[in-house]
Design an enzyme around this catalytic site. Structure first.
Site, PDB file in Angstrom:
ATOM      1  N   HIS A 163      35.367  38.560  38.736  1.00  0.00           N
ATOM      2  CA  HIS A 163      33.913  38.865  38.530  1.00  0.00           C
ATOM      3  C   HIS A 163      33.751  40.335  38.060  1.00  0.00           C
ATOM      4  CE1 HIS A 163      34.440  41.248  42.298  1.00  0.00           C
ATOM      5  NE2 HIS A 163      35.195  40.422  42.683  1.00  0.00           N
ATOM      6  N   ASP A 164      32.795  40.381  37.072  1.00  0.00           N
ATOM      7  CA  ASP A 164      32.328  41.734  36.835  1.00  0.00           C
ATOM      8  C   ASP A 164      33.364  42.575  35.961  1.00  0.00           C
ATOM      9  OD1 ASP A 164      29.634  41.823  38.474  1.00  0.00           O
ATOM     10  OD2 ASP A 164      31.190  41.653  40.071  1.00  0.00           O
TER      11      ASP A 164
ATOM     12  N   GLY B  90      38.552  42.410  39.989  1.00  0.00           N
ATOM     13  CA  GLY B  90      37.201  42.658  39.889  1.00  0.00           C
ATOM     14  C   GLY B  90      36.650  43.914  39.177  1.00  0.00           C
TER      15      GLY B  90
END
Length: 264
Positions: free
Chosen positions: A121-122, A139
């Protein structure tokens, strides 16, 4: 003309471009957008608010856009955006962003994401990036253009890897890697500059010579790394390679820097 295999499950809410091919046993969720010419070969699952750019090709058993592996995620709407003409091989996993990380995971154009690689994520992954088999991005990782991350390498969350860097296989990257750097090891150290990559991309010979001198000054001179980088910024002239490196070092970061063995 779009081709849809009879065993594929495509939600009516999905947006499907021209010339898309969706093979056997693929699943496409309601908030997915497939650009023109996207190919899902077979057994591909694309979920979440996921946009896939034109000409991207995804191979069997890839899982794209499912909820991020973050215990803070509460089901909020976040996105995964994949660029054009990227190749995503078997068993790759890519997660959307989280509210705390900006809500977006992004992969650029013309990337090659090889078997078993993971983009958490991200993350922000630039253009023309290669993640070799089983490379893993934690992440919030930021990867510049033209970076190669070797097989079985793990990149710690919040790490930045500057453009044109080369990361050797089976490395553990827990610190930022400068643009044009070459890093390897567990935990990784900076082994020099990615000279092969610089020459392959036809960087000016005189700029490469200047970068080599700047590299030595960065890691062998007096003062702190930030102080040495600030000095180099004043003397870099029009050498964009040196400016890329010093700007990277002087930018805000949550991590320390990957340095040569014995460097201060």
């Amino acid at each position: 003309m779009t081709t849809l295999h009879s065993t594929a499950v495509v939600d009516p809410g999905a947006t499907i471009g021209a010339g898309v091919e969706i093979g056997p046993f693929c699943v496409v969720g309601p908030n997915v957008t497939l650009g023109d010419g996207v190919v899902l070969t077979s057994h591909v699952v694309v979920e979440g608010h996921t946009d896939i750019g034109p000409g991207t090709r995804i191979f069997p058993f890839a899982s794209i856009g499912h909820a991020p592996q973050d215990l803070k995620f509460g089901g909020e709407v976040t996105r995964l955006v994949i660029g054009a003409k990227t190749v995503i091989r078997e068993h790759v996993t890519m997660n959307p962003g989280t509210a705390g990380g900006g809500g977006l995971t992004e992969i650029g154009d013309n990337c090659l994401i090889m078997v078993g690689a993971h983009v958490a994520h991200d993350c922000r992954v630039g253009n023309n990036v290669i993640l070799v088999n089983n490379a893993t991005l934690g992440g919030h990782v930021v990867i510049g253009d033209h970076v190669i991350v070797g097989g079985l390498t793990a990149v710690h969350q919040f790490v930045r890897i500057g453009k044109h860097a080369m990361i050797g296989g089976m490395s553990g990257i827990e610190t930022d890697v400068i643009p044009y750097g070459s890093a390897i090891g567990n935990r990784a150290y900076l082994g020099g500059l990615n000279l092969v990559g610089l020459r392959r991309r036809n960087m000016p010979r005189e700029d490469i010579h200047g970068l080599r001198a700047a590299y030595k000054a960065l890691f062998e001179g007096e003062g702190t790394l930030s102080e040495r980088a600030a000095t180099l910024r004043e003397t870099a002239g029009d050498n964009t390679l040196i400016r890329d490196v010093v700007d990277f070092i002087l930018a805000d970061s949550d991590r320390n820097f990957c340095t040569p063995r014995g460097a201060r």
